[in-house]
Write a protein that holds these residues in place. Structure first.
Motif, PDB file in Angstrom:
ATOM      1  N   SER A  40       0.842  -1.186   0.000  1.00 20.14           N
ATOM      2  CA  SER A  40       0.000   0.000   0.000  1.00 20.14           C
ATOM      3  C   SER A  40       0.878   1.237   0.000  1.00 20.14           C
ATOM      4  O   SER A  40       2.010   1.222   0.481  1.00 20.14           O
ATOM      5  CB  SER A  40      -1.011  -0.063   1.138  1.00 20.14           C
ATOM      6  N   TRP A  41       0.371   2.260  -0.629  1.00 24.27           N
ATOM      7  CA  TRP A  41       1.102   3.514  -0.791  1.00 24.27           C
ATOM      8  C   TRP A  41       0.119   4.646  -0.606  1.00 24.27           C
ATOM      9  O   TRP A  41      -0.870   4.729  -1.313  1.00 24.27           O
ATOM     10  CB  TRP A  41       1.763   3.550  -2.174  1.00 24.27           C
ATOM     11  N   GLN A  42       0.352   5.453   0.421  1.00 22.14           N
ATOM     12  CA  GLN A  42      -0.530   6.572   0.747  1.00 22.14           C
ATOM     13  C   GLN A  42      -1.991   6.130   0.819  1.00 22.14           C
ATOM     14  O   GLN A  42      -2.865   6.755   0.239  1.00 22.14           O
ATOM     15  CB  GLN A  42      -0.326   7.703  -0.267  1.00 22.14           C
ATOM     16  N   GLY A  43      -2.203   5.044   1.540  1.00 20.89           N
ATOM     17  CA  GLY A  43      -3.562   4.576   1.786  1.00 20.89           C
ATOM     18  C   GLY A  43      -4.193   3.777   0.658  1.00 20.89           C
ATOM     19  O   GLY A  43      -5.306   3.290   0.795  1.00 20.89           O
ATOM     20  N   GLU A  44      -3.495   3.658  -0.482  1.00 19.90           N
ATOM     21  CA  GLU A  44      -4.055   2.899  -1.611  1.00 19.90           C
ATOM     22  C   GLU A  44      -3.379   1.538  -1.691  1.00 19.90           C
ATOM     23  O   GLU A  44      -2.148   1.467  -1.699  1.00 19.90           O
ATOM     24  CB  GLU A  44      -3.770   3.634  -2.929  1.00 19.90           C
ATOM     25  N   ASN A  45      -4.186   0.508  -1.768  1.00 14.86           N
ATOM     26  CA  ASN A  45      -3.624  -0.836  -1.899  1.00 14.86           C
ATOM     27  C   ASN A  45      -3.329  -1.144  -3.353  1.00 14.86           C
ATOM     28  O   ASN A  45      -4.069  -0.732  -4.249  1.00 14.86           O
ATOM     29  CB  ASN A  45      -4.613  -1.880  -1.375  1.00 14.86           C
TER      30      ASN A  45
END
Ligand code: ZN
Length: 185
Positions: A40-45
């Motif tokens: 995940s990156w900045q809340g996005e999976n």
């Protein structure tokens, strides 16, 4: 940010394998597992696909299924490749081909496989490839919006070329749009 990043070499190897099986006489479907990491990156999976494996399959032009030996074969291959490496990728889905030279769509058997154990899990990905028409589609199991449960959605994806060792680095810098013949529509 894409939901799925596929290591360029993995994408090409899967595609080439599908093409090789499609050129047999008679043509055969090809099938294998997708290996990667849930990130995940900045809340996005997202899923980073890093490898693939296959084993013996029973296959025809319209059918492919692992034999029990085939399942053992791909598991052993993974054990040989990664051993006790803590960065071993996980099985995050399945890829298979429909070697008809058209626009491929999942069959009801395909959907039954994806919506059952062991493949039915949020974020799992499924590639559907027609190597003869050079179509490579990527789908993901995602939560339904209005009700509980998962639905299969076609998603955007891209290939990437790692410039740094694979880890938790953000995917943005190394994302590359696919400019090879293997491409999404
Ligand atoms: Zn199928």
């Amino acid at each position: 940010m894409y939901p799925v990043y596929v290591y360029r070499r993995t994408c090409k190897q899967i595609f080439d394998f599908c093409l090789q099986e499609a050129k047999r006489k008679p043509p055969r479907e090809a099938l294998g597992v997708i290996l990667g990491f849930r990130r995940s990156w900045q809340g996005e999976n997202y899923i980073r696909v890093t490898d693939w494996a296959t084993g013996r399959v029973e296959a025809s032009i319209a059918y492919a299924r692992f034999t029990p030996e085939g399942i053992l074969e791909y598991r052993l291959a993974l054990h040989d490749r990664y051993g006790a490496n803590p960065h071993t990728p996980r099985v995050v889905g399945l890829w298979h081909s429909h070697p008809f030279g058209g626009d491929p769509h999942f069959s009801s058997t395909d959907l039954r496989t994806f919506f059952n154990t062991p493949f039915c899990a949020e974020g799992n990905v499924f590639f559907l490839i027609d190597p003869l028409s050079r179509i490579f589609k990527v789908y993901m199991l995602r939560p339904r919006l209005e009700e509980p449960g998962l639905q299969l959605e076609r998603v955007d994806w891209c290939t990437y070329q790692p410039s740094v060792p694979l880890g938790d680095a953000p995917p943005i810098e190394d994302q590359l749009h696919d400019e090879e013949p293997v491409e999404d529509e």
